[in-house]
Design a protein around this motif. Structure first.
Motif, mmCIF file in Angstrom:
data_model
loop_
_atom_site.group_PDB
_atom_site.id
_atom_site.type_symbol
_atom_site.label_atom_id
_atom_site.label_comp_id
_atom_site.label_asym_id
_atom_site.label_seq_id
_atom_site.Cartn_x
_atom_site.Cartn_y
_atom_site.Cartn_z
ATOM 1 N N VAL A 242 -13.905 13.353 -12.454
ATOM 2 C CA VAL A 242 -12.664 13.074 -13.183
ATOM 3 C C VAL A 242 -11.522 12.904 -12.188
ATOM 4 N N GLY A 243 -10.692 11.900 -12.395
ATOM 5 C CA GLY A 243 -9.495 11.793 -11.572
ATOM 6 C C GLY A 243 -9.046 10.371 -11.342
ATOM 7 N N PRO A 244 -7.788 10.193 -11.002
ATOM 8 C CA PRO A 244 -7.240 8.850 -10.771
ATOM 9 C C PRO A 244 -7.872 8.126 -9.591
ATOM 10 N N ALA A 245 -8.515 8.851 -8.672
ATOM 11 C CA ALA A 245 -9.161 8.190 -7.529
ATOM 12 C C ALA A 245 -10.280 7.262 -7.972
ATOM 13 N N LEU A 246 -10.781 7.433 -9.194
ATOM 14 C CA LEU A 246 -11.849 6.579 -9.703
ATOM 15 C C LEU A 246 -11.324 5.251 -10.235
ATOM 16 N N ASP A 247 -10.006 5.130 -10.382
ATOM 17 C CA ASP A 247 -9.400 3.930 -10.951
ATOM 18 C C ASP A 247 -9.189 2.870 -9.872
ATOM 19 N N ALA A 248 -9.878 1.749 -10.003
ATOM 20 C CA ALA A 248 -9.790 0.691 -8.987
ATOM 21 C C ALA A 248 -8.376 0.146 -8.861
ATOM 22 N N ASP A 249 -7.660 0.024 -9.977
ATOM 23 C CA ASP A 249 -6.294 -0.516 -9.929
ATOM 24 C C ASP A 249 -5.338 0.428 -9.226
ATOM 25 N N LEU A 250 -5.470 1.715 -9.509
ATOM 26 C CA LEU A 250 -4.580 2.684 -8.872
ATOM 27 C C LEU A 250 -4.864 2.800 -7.378
ATOM 28 N N ARG A 251 -6.076 2.528 -6.971
ATOM 29 C CA ARG A 251 -6.448 2.639 -5.564
ATOM 30 C C ARG A 251 -5.866 1.509 -4.724
ATOM 31 N N ARG A 252 -5.619 0.367 -5.357
ATOM 32 C CA ARG A 252 -5.237 -0.839 -4.629
ATOM 33 C C ARG A 252 -3.924 -0.641 -3.867
ATOM 34 N N GLY A 253 -3.930 -1.010 -2.599
ATOM 35 C CA GLY A 253 -2.724 -0.942 -1.779
ATOM 36 C C GLY A 253 -2.455 0.401 -1.147
ATOM 37 N N ARG A 254 -3.271 1.395 -1.441
ATOM 38 C CA ARG A 254 -3.076 2.736 -0.867
ATOM 39 C C ARG A 254 -3.990 2.876 0.340
ATOM 40 N N GLU A 255 -3.452 2.645 1.511
ATOM 41 C CA GLU A 255 -4.274 2.626 2.712
ATOM 42 C C GLU A 255 -3.992 3.828 3.606
ATOM 43 N N SER A 256 -5.004 4.223 4.336
ATOM 44 C CA SER A 256 -4.916 5.404 5.180
ATOM 45 C C SER A 256 -3.965 5.180 6.354
ATOM 46 N N TYR A 257 -3.155 6.172 6.616
ATOM 47 C CA TYR A 257 -2.254 6.140 7.767
ATOM 48 C C TYR A 257 -3.033 6.040 9.071
ATOM 49 N N LEU A 258 -4.246 6.595 9.055
ATOM 50 C CA LEU A 258 -5.071 6.600 10.262
ATOM 51 C C LEU A 258 -5.329 5.193 10.779
ATOM 52 N N TYR A 259 -5.480 4.230 9.848
ATOM 53 C CA TYR A 259 -5.806 2.861 10.248
ATOM 54 C C TYR A 259 -4.628 1.898 10.084
ATOM 55 N N ASP A 260 -3.446 2.438 9.872
ATOM 56 C CA ASP A 260 -2.261 1.599 9.717
ATOM 57 C C ASP A 260 -1.947 0.910 11.047
ATOM 58 N N PRO A 261 -1.860 -0.432 11.081
ATOM 59 C CA PRO A 261 -1.588 -1.131 12.349
ATOM 60 C C PRO A 261 -0.223 -0.789 12.937
ATOM 61 N N ARG A 262 0.659 -0.242 12.105
ATOM 62 C CA ARG A 262 1.995 0.128 12.601
ATOM 63 C C ARG A 262 1.997 1.511 13.241
ATOM 64 N N ARG A 263 0.885 2.232 13.082
ATOM 65 C CA ARG A 263 0.807 3.581 13.649
ATOM 66 C C ARG A 263 0.588 3.483 15.149
ATOM 67 N N PRO A 264 1.356 4.230 15.948
ATOM 68 C CA PRO A 264 1.166 4.214 17.407
ATOM 69 C C PRO A 264 -0.250 4.628 17.776
ATOM 70 N N ARG A 265 -0.898 3.834 18.621
ATOM 71 C CA ARG A 265 -2.223 4.170 19.100
ATOM 72 C C ARG A 265 -2.140 5.170 20.251
ATOM 73 N N LYS A 266 -3.223 5.787 20.578
ATOM 74 C CA LYS A 266 -3.284 6.729 21.683
ATOM 75 C C LYS A 266 -2.916 5.996 22.973
ATOM 76 N N GLY A 267 -1.999 6.583 23.711
ATOM 77 C CA GLY A 267 -1.567 6.004 24.975
ATOM 78 C C GLY A 267 -0.308 5.168 24.851
ATOM 79 N N SER A 268 0.140 4.936 23.579
ATOM 80 C CA SER A 268 1.382 4.169 23.397
ATOM 81 C C SER A 268 2.570 5.084 23.567
ATOM 82 N N ALA A 269 3.727 4.506 23.590
ATOM 83 C CA ALA A 269 4.953 5.300 23.778
ATOM 84 C C ALA A 269 5.282 6.118 22.549
#
Length: 272
Positions: A242-269
């Motif tokens: 049970v839960g909203p995580a099962l809803d495909a529409d609600l999931r759309r556009g919610r991306e992990s910060y870990l893989y965000d291209p705007r997130r500084p990579r290791k070794g960056s300033a």
């Protein structure tokens, strides 16, 4: 040779420890056991298994001359008695648990009794039923900014009392993804109880016999899932998600910060 917790177990001629092995058998498919589990089954002289959940396909990993004991009609003392008897006879024994031994397997009760008898034991994990259910649904149970926790719980029917602090209402208030075991016979009551927090349109999935030929997946909402379960006559071997995580529409556009291209990579300033 003396054995038990903190002591060295008996070692067989080939170096295999004569220990009671609690092994997770996974959700039911014979090819969803770990390599370690299969190795243990192939070496075991005796295998105790819950026949309600484990079939001949899983047991096909056992040797042809292995003694197979269906525990579905045995009480705890008789099960432990068979484990102790096999160990004292110098026979390696596997105690298969459906899913993973860390969840609703009576591991604590069995191992505490083995400790009293001085019988060594170890545990091999297995694929839990809820993970197999999520795989069938093609769903991640944690979604950024929507649900970051998964609650594994059960309800009380003909079973031990739930702790007062672990009420379903308290878990529902978190709006986390709920995974309910041993609860399919009370699905209508549970749906009513959860509707207050999740809303009648909250997605629900009921997965029975995941990974087995008889697997069944029912999807719906808190408003209609009980009708589906009752129409199919489900009584056991099912998990409810049970839960909203099962809803495909609600999931759309919610991306992990870990893989965000705007997130500084290791070794960056580390600056924008």
């Amino acid at each position: 040779m003396e054995t038990g917790p903190g002591r060295h177990p008996v070692v067989a001629a080939e170096g295999w420890k004569l220990t009671v092995h609690f092994v997770g058998a996974g959700p039911g498919a014979a090819d969803l056991l770990t390599l370690r589990a299969v190795t243990m089954l192939r070496r075991a002289d005796v295998c105790l298994y819950p026949g309600t959940y484990i079939d001949e396909h899983v047991l096909s990993h056992c040797r042809e001359d292995a003694v197979l004991v269906d525990t579905r009609d045995l009480d705890l003392d008789r099960i432990v008695g068979r484990l102790v008897e096999a160990h004292e006879a110098g026979r390696d024994v596997v105690r298969l648990c459906s899913g993973d031994p860390s969840i609703y397997s009576a591991l604590a009760e069995q191992t505490s009794r083995l400790d009293e008898h001085g019988v060594p034991w170890d545990v091999t994990p297995g694929v839990p039923a809820y993970a197999a259910a999520a795989a069938l649904l093609g769903r991640e149970l944690t979604v950024p900014t929507l649900a970051q926790s998964v609650v594994l719980t059960r309800t009380r029917a003909r079973s031990s009392v739930m702790p007062e602090s672990e009420s379903l209402a308290a878990f529902a208030a978190t709006r986390a993804t709920l995974v309910l075991h041993l609860a399919v016979t009370r699905v209508r009551e549970l749906a009513r109880e959860l509707t207050g927090e999740y809303g009648p349109g909250c997605p629900v999935a009921v997965v029975a016999n995941a990974s087995q030929p008889s697997e069944l997946v029912l999807t719906g909402t808190l408003a209609d899932i009980a009708d589906q379960v009752e129409a199919h006559g489900l009584r056991q071997a099912a998990v409810i998600l049970v839960g909203p995580a099962l809803d495909a529409d609600l999931r759309r556009g919610r991306e992990s910060y870990l893989y965000d291209p705007r997130r500084p990579r290791k070794g960056s300033a580390g600056r924008d």
